[in-house]
Design a protein around this motif. Structure first.
Motif: not given
Length: 883
Positions: A164-167, A189-193, A198-205
């Protein structure tokens, strides 16, 4: 209570404690873990009890109860030792590192993290290994140890590729690359992150990824793209009620408005962001926003207010050990003091900023990363050099010019080569994966070079095309990824950690180059008839300095008038275009104007008996053939012999490489002569060769190279046994296998310079394949320990991409790394016939054994001038070295 019920109660309490920890409810977490701990003790589960106690300690840590937290964690560590549990030990050591960080003891935190890594890797605890690598990366990033940080973030990602920490790790890696000047790579890197978030639904990240990409766009001057990224990030902070990030992004958006000239709007956004940062006690953001507000005041001319804000930012940066920020704040304080006319504090703060920058650069061992990082410090050096000159500190100005230039090549030549092939038998899955990827990328690059230079060889038509696995447009991506893979392999080599960063020479050390260190004078690196001319060219000023035997102050030449600078830059551009164009003779009047602006004041300052100049150019001046500058009575080459260097600090390195010990022995040195005249293979089946070379339909044959090669070979064979001649197809294998056996190597044939990817520049062999700088520099395709001189009688072998940091990227850099202390190179395409004659004259003069390499080249060029040959024919050949 039944044991099963008690166990269920324990697990429920532990799960509740974890949920409370994740949401920041520290007291509730402490209570939950206390219940879990008690249940584990009743079940006689000592490992679980120790684990829950450690989480209770973490809860107390976040409440600020550090003494209690330390006692809990140290007791858990003792329990792990008693139970011989590496997994528990790794976990507790990681938590202890968090405690040390809270207490500001980063060195102890780093020590705990490395112990946690040792334990977690031994017991295959991927989770603890991942977070330990990531935590180390964050500490290193904060310290400005950027290469180490990047490697830690990559290792963190490798531990749990689907975790879960890849981003987060990708984002941190992107930030690290951006700090090292690798801006396009950081955006990738930022675009991969962003995709992961987005796949994880993590709007803060997601917001952090967008804002970070915006920062990279900002540093490249792409302000509209930066603004769009920041606006999207701010919209996400509203949706997620992320006030902490919102303050930072507001400040970044304010910086964009400041660059666009909207100062009031910029100040408004930065002030709003600052209030949010203070309310959230976000010290990093608070310091950065104070610095941004300082920029707003400085832009409006209120330097007192700017200084106040910069100073407050510096105080916070030092309190939180933010070395990256501290360097920026110190530089800004120095500039503000300078505007206020306060010389001493301005100088002191700029000096300290440069010291931190140099410390951070010294922590980077990778050649490519060091080069890109150095380019980001040029504004700082330019400010310092100009400030020193304005204050009459000419010696300090000269020393800072030396520190601003070509440090990466200096480090490259000072350290032992690292052969990554030695890693092939290491039993490590990561190394095995990297080796496989390096081979795959090397294969793609080799194919790309064939497609780019010769056409698609798999095509029936044989014409140049872009079909296949790779295209020419992919060159930057392929070379960038290949360099990074090679760097990762080099970091795993046992010699990598022992690499050192070399200091540049001080003025006193420069003066010492002429001093004898032995009774017979053998320690003298330069003779009394030699002077060093150092150049530095920026948009704001042109500075040059001369140093010679016995001088107490350097001779100085400074141009700061805008009109004079514009004229100089215009004349340089005209000179380069005219001199490199066959049939277009350079007017003597232009040669005179350049001599007057670039050289005259320095030549007048050096003693009259100086007859050799070591030129240390900067920027575009690396492409200028100083030999063709004219003092009104003659060309410079008619009075002086000339040598070029990327940095004067290379003189001790190259002096130590004079392995034969005496210049008068040149007539006894063995020669390896390679000559290629037949390039018909490049024209077979209608293959179209690059338009950057002489022909649009394959390479032209070179009528005079074979004659040149045979003549040079016969000259050498008459004076010393063991000379060898390779021609056409023989060169491909023979040059590589025999290069290290001969002190003198002469190559006559085609060469190519690739300005888009300097590592793709190289020598063209008879079948059209290219011996590239990449193969020489990274694959050790050429390597010598007995080398004295390499002559490249080919086109553009002396042309290099020059970075903002003064580094030369291309074939010359690779050949110096291969072990050749002296190179004869060309700055532009040269005529086959005139080149053959000049090369024969050069070797004839040098083999006589009484003059140096530079003097022999000068003698050959003087003969060409006397014969009435045009500048285009003789001026492009330069000597890189000191002999």
């Amino acid at each position: 209570m039944e044991p099963t019920d008690r166990k269920e109660q324990m697990e429920q309490a532990a799960n509740s404690g974890w949920s409370a920890l994740e949401s920041g409810r520290w007291i509730e977490a402490e209570e939950c873990y206390a219940r879990a701990f008690q249940a584990a003790r009743e079940l006689d589960d000592t490992l679980s009890a120790a684990l829950f106690k450690s989480y209770g300690g973490l809860s107390r840590l976040w409440q600020g109860r550090l003494v209690e937290a330390r006692a809990d964690l140290e007791e858990c560590l003792r329990q792990a030792a008693e139970e011989d549990s590496l997994q528990l030990a790794a976990h507790v050591l990681f938590l202890l590192s968090e405690l040390e960080s809270q207490e500001g003891c980063d060195e102890r935190a780093i020590s705990h993290l490395w112990k946690a890594l040792d334990a977690s890797l031994e017991c295959n605890d991927e989770t603890t290994a991942e977070v330990s690598f990531g935590k180390l990366g964050l500490i290193y990033l904060n310290y400005g140890w950027l290469e180490q940080a990047s490697e830690c973030f990559r290792q963190a990602m490798e531990q749990r590729p689907d975790g879960p920490n890849q981003a987060a790790w990708l984002g941190n890696l992107g930030q690290t690359l951006a700090e090292m000047g690798q801006l396009e790579e950081s955006i990738s890197c930022y675009r991969a992150a962003l995709t992961c978030a987005r796949a994880a639904g993590d709007r803060r990240a997601e917001g952090k990824c967008l804002a970070s990409e915006g920062l990279s766009h900002f540093h490249q001057g792409r302000f509209e793209e930066a603004m769009e990224c920041y606006k999207q990030a701010l919209e996400l902070t509203q949706q997620d009620n992320d006030l902490e990030s919102r303050g930072t992004w507001l400040g970044n958006l304010g910086n964009v408005y400041l660059r666009l000239g909207q100062n009031d709007r910029a100040r408004e956004l930065c002030q709003e962001g600052l209030e949010l940062a203070k309310s959230r006690q976000d010290r990093h953001s608070e310091a950065a926003l104070l610095d941004s507000l300082g920029d707003c005041f400085a832009r409006s001319g209120d330097f007192e207010s700017a200084l106040k804000h910069y100073s407050n930012a510096l105080a916070i940066g030092r309190a939180i050990s933010d070395k990256l920020g501290e360097r920026i704040y110190l530089a800004n304080i120095g500039r503000a003091y300078r505007q206020l006319g306060k010389t001493e504090p301005a100088m002191e703060h700029l000096k300290r900023a440069i010291e931190i920058f140099d410390q951070q650069r010294s922590r980077i061992n990778s050649d490519s990363l060091k080069t890109s990082f150095a380019a980001g410090g040029q504004d700082l050096y330019c400010d310092m050099i100009q400030f020193c000159l304005e204050d009459g500190r000419r010696i300090e100005a000269l020393e800072y010019v030396g520190r601003a230039k070509s440090r990466a090549i200096l480090d490259l030549l000072r350290n032992s080569p690292i052969d990554i092939s030695e890693l092939q038998n290491v039993n490590d899955k990561t190394i095995a994966r990297l080796i496989a990827r390096e081979r795959e990328l090397s294969g793609q690059i080799a194919r790309l070079e064939r497609i780019f230079w010769q056409g698609n060889l798999d095509s029936d038509s044989g014409h140049r095309g872009s079909s296949g696995t790779v295209t020419a447009e992919e060159a930057p991506r392929l070379y960038s990824e290949w360099r990074e893979v090679v760097d990762q392999l080099r970091r795993r080599h046992h010699n990598y950690a022992s690499m050192v960063a070399v200091e540049t020479l001080s003025f006193d050390e420069l003066k010492g180059l002429w001093q004898e260190t032995a009774a017979d004078g053998s320690g003298q690196m330069l003779d009394e008839h030699t002077a060093i001319l150092e150049f530095f060219l920026s948009d704001q000023f042109f500075f040059s300095a001369a140093v010679w035997a016995g001088c107490q102050q350097p001779g100085i030449n400074l141009l700061i008038e805008v009109n004079e600078l514009e004229k100089l830059q215009s004349d340089i551009a005209d000179f380069l275009e005219m001199s490199a164009t066959e049939g277009w003779e350079v007017p003597v009047s232009l040669c005179k104007r350049l001599y007057k602006r670039l050289l005259a004041p320095l030549i007048e300052s050096v003693p009259r008996d100086v007859n050799k100049l070591i030129l240390v150019p900067h920027g575009v001046l690396h492409r200028v053939p100083f030999a063709a500058l004219h003092d009104g009575s003659s060309y410079l080459i008619e009075k002086m012999s000339l040598s070029y260097l990327p940095t004067s600090s290379l003189i001790p390195v190259l002096s130590g490489a004079d392995r034969d010990g005496s210049r008068v022995k040149s007539q006894t040195l063995k020669y390896l002569v390679s000559a290629i005249s037949d390039y018909s293979a490049t024209r077979n089946d209608g293959i179209v060769f690059s338009s950057r070379l002489r022909s649009a339909a394959g390479l032209e044959d070179l009528s005079y190279t074979l004659e040149e090669g045979k003549t040079v070979f016969l000259q050498a064979a008459e004076r010393a046994a063991g000379a060898k001649l390779l021609t056409n197809e023989e060169v491909k294998e023979g040059l590589l296998s025999l290069f290290g056996d001969y002190p003198v190597v002469h190559f006559a044939g085609h060469a190519v310079f690739n300005p888009d990817e300097p590592l793709a520049s190289g020598l063209v062999l008879s079948d059209g394949s290219i011996l590239t700088a990449a193969r020489i520099l990274q694959d050790n395709a050429l390597r010598t320990t007995c080398g004295k001189l390499l002559v490249l009688s080919a086109c553009q072998t002396g042309v290099n991409v020059i970075t903002n940091g003064g580094e030369i990227l291309g074939l010359a850099r690779a050949l110096m790394y291969a072990g050749m202390p002296n190179l004869i190179l060309s700055l532009w395409e040269v005529a086959d016939r005139s080149t053959a004659g000049l090369m024969q004259d050069f070797h004839n003069f040098w083999q006589a054994g009484k003059i140096s390499i530079a003097q022999a080249l000068s003698a050959a060029q003087r003969k060409a001038v006397a014969e009435g040959q045009p500048v285009h024919a003789w001026a492009p050949f330069i000597h890189l070295g000191i002999d």
